[in-house]
Design an enzyme around this catalytic site. Structure first.
Site, PDB file in Angstrom:
ATOM      1  N   GLY A  73      -9.156  -3.239  13.323  1.00 63.96           N
ATOM      2  CA  GLY A  73      -8.329  -2.334  14.106  1.00 63.96           C
ATOM      3  C   GLY A  73      -8.424  -2.444  15.617  1.00 63.96           C
ATOM      4  N   PRO A  74      -9.626  -2.355  16.196  1.00 63.73           N
ATOM      5  CA  PRO A  74      -9.709  -2.400  17.651  1.00 63.73           C
ATOM      6  C   PRO A  74      -9.177  -3.697  18.253  1.00 63.73           C
ATOM      7  CG  PRO A  74     -11.767  -1.600  16.724  1.00 63.73           C
ATOM      8  CD  PRO A  74     -10.919  -2.069  15.572  1.00 63.73           C
ATOM      9  N   ASP A  75      -9.225  -4.786  17.495  1.00 64.75           N
ATOM     10  CA  ASP A  75      -8.758  -6.076  18.006  1.00 64.75           C
ATOM     11  C   ASP A  75      -7.242  -6.220  17.960  1.00 64.75           C
ATOM     12  OD1 ASP A  75     -11.155  -7.136  18.624  1.00 64.75           O
ATOM     13  OD2 ASP A  75     -11.204  -8.600  17.003  1.00 64.75           O
TER      14      ASP A  75
ATOM     15  N   GLU B 191     -12.890  -7.172   1.979  1.00 63.73           N
ATOM     16  CA  GLU B 191     -11.484  -7.400   1.609  1.00 63.73           C
ATOM     17  C   GLU B 191     -11.223  -8.888   1.408  1.00 63.73           C
ATOM     18  OE1 GLU B 191      -9.865  -3.583   4.213  1.00 63.73           O
ATOM     19  OE2 GLU B 191      -9.306  -5.609   4.824  1.00 63.73           O
TER      20      GLU B 191
END
Length: 179
Positions: free
Chosen positions: A18-20, A79
């Site tokens: 997410g942050p990337d 995942e």
């Protein structure tokens, strides 16, 4: 919104850190009517990884978006390992990293995995990273984002036409332009 093939809840499963990545591919696919799973919208905090694993298993295509911090996330690595173990169709995108980073040939992902030394799945994650890159790099195209887009076009049953400065996707009644 188009429906996924029988037995599939999702047409595409996106795996990203997410942050990337606030990646526009998700929004493009959703706007195009593709049923896309991404965990930050589909799974509420506190729900188990089993829901994410079920979503992977019930997706037609899995797209891991490898970025600088992807390997720092145990969830992303789990995942990816599930995608490889279940032999899903995987179409990786390399976002600000190279295939060598993901294959652990540079310190970027190697150092991130070192921080997971206590995890029993660490070897499985290393194997999955290398396998996805080896499999994807043996294919002819080097533009993974383009390959993912082509897969979306196929799922939608659209045509893809190059119009010089832009690519036109869709049918006569449903056209989308991508620069």
């Amino acid at each position: 919104m188009s429906s996924p093939r029988p037995g599939a809840d999702y047409q595409v499963f996106l795996s990203f850190r997410g942050p990337d990545t606030r990646f526009c591919l998700y929004h493009f696919m959703v706007d195009a009517g593709i049923r896309v799973f991404r965990d930050n919208e589909e799974i509420r905090p506190g729900e188990k990884i089993q829901e994410i694993l079920r979503a992977i298993n019930n997706s037609i295509v899995c797209i891991p978006i490898f970025s600088k911090d992807y390997a720092s996330s145990k969830w992303c690595l789990r995942e990816l390992a599930e995608m490889v173990e279940k032999k899903k169709k995987i179409m990786p995108i390399f976002y600000d990293v190279t295939p060598d980073d993901v294959k652990l040939k540079t310190c970027l992902y190697r150092d991130a995995l070192t921080r997971h030394w206590k995890e029993k799945e660490k070897e499985q994650w290393e194997k999955a990273l290398k396998e996805v890159v080896e499999t994807s790099c043996s294919e002819s195209s080097t533009n993974k984002e383009e390959k993912a887009l082509v897969e979306v076009v196929q799922i939608k049953g659209w045509e893809m036409k190059d119009n010089g400065s832009q690519v036109i996707l869709g049918s006569d009644s449903d056209i989308m332009k991508v620069l």
